[in-house]
Design an enzyme around this catalytic site. Structure first.
Site, PDB file in Angstrom:
ATOM      1  N   LYS A 190     -39.053   6.312 -40.323  1.00 52.42           N
ATOM      2  CA  LYS A 190     -39.466   7.603 -40.900  1.00 52.42           C
ATOM      3  C   LYS A 190     -40.979   7.804 -41.010  1.00 52.42           C
ATOM      4  O   LYS A 190     -41.432   8.951 -41.138  1.00 52.42           O
ATOM      5  CB  LYS A 190     -38.871   7.755 -42.313  1.00 52.42           C
ATOM      6  CG  LYS A 190     -37.376   7.943 -42.324  1.00 52.42           C
ATOM      7  CD  LYS A 190     -36.992   9.371 -42.007  1.00 52.42           C
ATOM      8  CE  LYS A 190     -35.540   9.529 -41.681  1.00 52.42           C
ATOM      9  NZ  LYS A 190     -35.221   9.596 -40.252  1.00 52.42           N
ATOM     10  N   TYR A 242     -30.957  10.154 -40.080  1.00 51.53           N
ATOM     11  CA  TYR A 242     -31.667   9.387 -39.058  1.00 51.53           C
ATOM     12  C   TYR A 242     -32.363  10.305 -38.042  1.00 51.53           C
ATOM     13  O   TYR A 242     -33.509  10.052 -37.666  1.00 51.53           O
ATOM     14  CB  TYR A 242     -30.689   8.436 -38.348  1.00 51.53           C
ATOM     15  CG  TYR A 242     -31.387   7.404 -37.503  1.00 51.53           C
ATOM     16  CD1 TYR A 242     -31.950   6.255 -38.074  1.00 51.53           C
ATOM     17  CD2 TYR A 242     -31.506   7.569 -36.129  1.00 51.53           C
ATOM     18  CE1 TYR A 242     -32.612   5.316 -37.301  1.00 51.53           C
ATOM     19  CE2 TYR A 242     -32.167   6.631 -35.342  1.00 51.53           C
ATOM     20  CZ  TYR A 242     -32.714   5.507 -35.936  1.00 51.53           C
ATOM     21  OH  TYR A 242     -33.368   4.577 -35.163  1.00 51.53           O
ATOM     22  N   TYR A 244     -29.338  -2.129 -34.799  1.00 52.32           N
ATOM     23  CA  TYR A 244     -29.677  -2.580 -36.152  1.00 52.32           C
ATOM     24  C   TYR A 244     -28.617  -3.616 -36.525  1.00 52.32           C
ATOM     25  O   TYR A 244     -27.430  -3.281 -36.616  1.00 52.32           O
ATOM     26  CB  TYR A 244     -29.629  -1.419 -37.144  1.00 52.32           C
ATOM     27  CG  TYR A 244     -30.759  -0.415 -36.987  1.00 52.32           C
ATOM     28  CD1 TYR A 244     -31.930  -0.523 -37.729  1.00 52.32           C
ATOM     29  CD2 TYR A 244     -30.662   0.646 -36.091  1.00 52.32           C
ATOM     30  CE1 TYR A 244     -32.969   0.397 -37.591  1.00 52.32           C
ATOM     31  CE2 TYR A 244     -31.688   1.571 -35.941  1.00 52.32           C
ATOM     32  CZ  TYR A 244     -32.839   1.440 -36.702  1.00 52.32           C
ATOM     33  OH  TYR A 244     -33.870   2.346 -36.567  1.00 52.32           O
ATOM     34  N   HIS A 282     -32.592   8.937 -26.940  1.00 59.08           N
ATOM     35  CA  HIS A 282     -31.500   8.092 -27.438  1.00 59.08           C
ATOM     36  C   HIS A 282     -30.502   8.995 -28.155  1.00 59.08           C
ATOM     37  O   HIS A 282     -30.853   9.652 -29.132  1.00 59.08           O
ATOM     38  CB  HIS A 282     -32.031   6.993 -28.380  1.00 59.08           C
ATOM     39  CG  HIS A 282     -32.717   5.890 -27.642  1.00 59.08           C
ATOM     40  ND1 HIS A 282     -32.319   4.580 -27.696  1.00 59.08           N
ATOM     41  CD2 HIS A 282     -33.772   5.907 -26.793  1.00 59.08           C
ATOM     42  CE1 HIS A 282     -33.089   3.839 -26.932  1.00 59.08           C
ATOM     43  NE2 HIS A 282     -33.992   4.624 -26.371  1.00 59.08           N
ATOM     44  N   PRO A 301     -39.965   0.218 -42.727  1.00 56.82           N
ATOM     45  CA  PRO A 301     -39.749   0.804 -41.398  1.00 56.82           C
ATOM     46  C   PRO A 301     -38.290   0.969 -40.974  1.00 56.82           C
ATOM     47  O   PRO A 301     -38.014   1.541 -39.922  1.00 56.82           O
ATOM     48  CB  PRO A 301     -40.471  -0.166 -40.454  1.00 56.82           C
ATOM     49  CG  PRO A 301     -40.604  -1.433 -41.201  1.00 56.82           C
ATOM     50  CD  PRO A 301     -40.645  -1.080 -42.650  1.00 56.82           C
TER      51      PRO A 301
END
Ligand code: RFL
Ligand code: PHB
Length: 396
Positions: free
Chosen positions: A300, A388, A204, A75, A296
């Site tokens: 991580k 991220y 998200y 991704h 979550p």
């Protein structure tokens, strides 16, 4: 009674324990793993999905990446959805070419178990009543029962990689542990469903109906989550109600909707930050969820477990192969910095995307203002992207 000796007795066959075992064993250090569950259960339990860039690179370097490279999905970005719009965060562009991979944790576990067994690491599955003794001495022991046989392992070091609920952290006297906790007033309702992917990348979503995350597992199985009451029960929800909740959270102005399908698994995930800064005591060293938990949202948890295993394996190799104590002496300090980075980022991302029951409505306004900044300012987006994709592992 079956008695054995080893250099490092590892408790827990999760990502932390299995990776540590593999690195030690392939570096010529005698070790073994003691695990409460069966191999079959471990290889099918649905947990994390995202591997950070440093984790991907490490697995490739260690020769653990063949199936991951074949079956995992790269991704290069993810989406933030809010206010009826979808916005792309281009990870590759913002981080000088870094990316993440969606490769399920249970597949990582399959790879690590197979690699360990091939390297000759003994793994005691279905071990009951695991107990740590004499951890402040130079010869601690681990006792357990497997089938009807009692085992005692005498060891130089114990690695407590047994997750949040395991016995290792509890073996450190409570008054010696420095612990920090933040509990969130919400959980995640997670589903696996039989459907095609609804989008090319993870989404998200922040909305007036709360948070949702649209993730994936395979071309035909999708993983999705929406914010819920942490005390709710999955049996209270029908498939129609679940889809209604998810569609509301991602509702947008273009009319785009999630592709629905049969819900094949449901679970509720609690949300907390927890850190036990005391990651070592005598001959016991904690790694992964045994020492720290993240909500979550930042993806991580697994990656922090990998980071600890890297630092601990280096320190143990230095101590056992070269009689150099320094790394082990400073293990907690070395590992904890990266842990706090992950904790802070996960907490920040959770605050950014969730609505908390009973909070002042001003917080939703702040949230939106910050989201607007992230999708309109390159430096704000770059900061999020850098965290991220994952920060480098700690170095001595
Ligand atoms: P684990 O994986 O919990 O492994 C610990 C192992 O110890 C065993 N054990 C014992 N063994 C012997 N005796 C005992 N008494 C024992 N008690 C426990 C357990 O059976 C287990 O096999 O810890 P580890 O290795 O530290 O790994 C941590 C990760 O598993 C965890 O942080 C992640 O799954 C968290 N997480 C995510 N992390 C990510 O990096 N990316 C994600 O996208 C992500 N998504 C998630 C997640 C966790 C989730 N759940 C289920 C909490 C999504 C979910 C839904
Ligand atoms: C998942 O696919 O399970 C997943 C992805 C991203 C997260 C958490 C979980 O932040």
């Amino acid at each position: 009674m079956n008695a054995h000796r080893t250099k490092v007795c590892i408790i827990g066959a999760g990502p932390a324990g299995l990776l540590l075992a593999f690195i030690l064993k392939t570096s010529g250090i005698d070790c073994l793993v003691v695990e409460r569950q069966s191999r079959e259960t471990l290889e099918k339990t649905i947990k994390a999905g995202v591997l950070e860039h440093p984790t991907i690179e490490l697995f490739k370097q260690l020769g653990l990446g063949d199936r991951m490279m074949q079956d995992g999905a790269f991704h290069h970005g993810f989406e933030l959805a809010f206010g009826g719009q979808r916005h792309r965060i281009d990870l590759m562009d913002l981080t000088d070419g870094k990316y993440i991979m969606v490769y399920p944790q249970h597949e990582v576990i399959k790879d690590l178990i197979a690699a360990n067994l091939a390297a000759g690491t003994p793994i005691y599955f279905e071990a009951k009543n695991v107990m740590l003794n004499d951890i402040s001495t130079s010869q601690p022991t681990v006792h357990f029962k497997q089938a009807e046989t009692d085992f005692v392992i005498t060891t130089d070091f114990i690695a407590g990689c047994d997750g949040y609920h395991g016995p290792s952290r509890q073996a450190i006297p409570a008054d010696q542990r420095r612990e920090f906790t933040r509990i969130y007033p919400c959980g995640w309702f997670g589903i696996l469903c039989e459907a095609e992917p609804s989008a090319d990348e993870l989404i998200y979503a922040q909305s007036d109906h709360g948070f949702a995350l649209i993730s994936t597992r395979t071309p035909t199985v999708q993983r999705m989550y929406f914010q819920c009451d942490p005390n709710d029960d999955v049996t209270n929800w029908t498939d129609d109600q679940i889809w209604d909740a998810l569609q509301k959270c991602v509702h947008n102005e273009t009319g785009w909707r999630l592709k629905e399908g049969k819900v094949i698994q449901k679970n509720i995930v609690a949300m907390r930050n927890f850190v036990c800064e005391t990651m070592q005591f005598g001959r016991l060293f904690l790694a992964g969820d045994a020492a720290h938990i993240v909500p979550p949202t930042g993806a991580k948890g697994l990656n922090l477990a990998v980071g600890d295993a890297v630092v601990l394996s280096r320190a143990l190799i230095e101590r056992i192969m070269h009689d150099d104590e320094e790394g082990l002496k400073h293990y907690s300090e070395m590992a904890i910095k990266r842990v706090w980075r992950g904790e802070q980022f996960s907490s920040w991302m959770t605050d950014l995307l969730h609505d908390f029951k009973g909070e002042d409505p001003i917080h939703r306004k702040f949230r939106r203002a910050q989201l607007e900044q992230i999708v309109s300012s390159r430096s704000a987006a770059a900061s999020m992207a850098e965290n991220y994709v994952g920060v480098p592992f700690a170095r001595a």
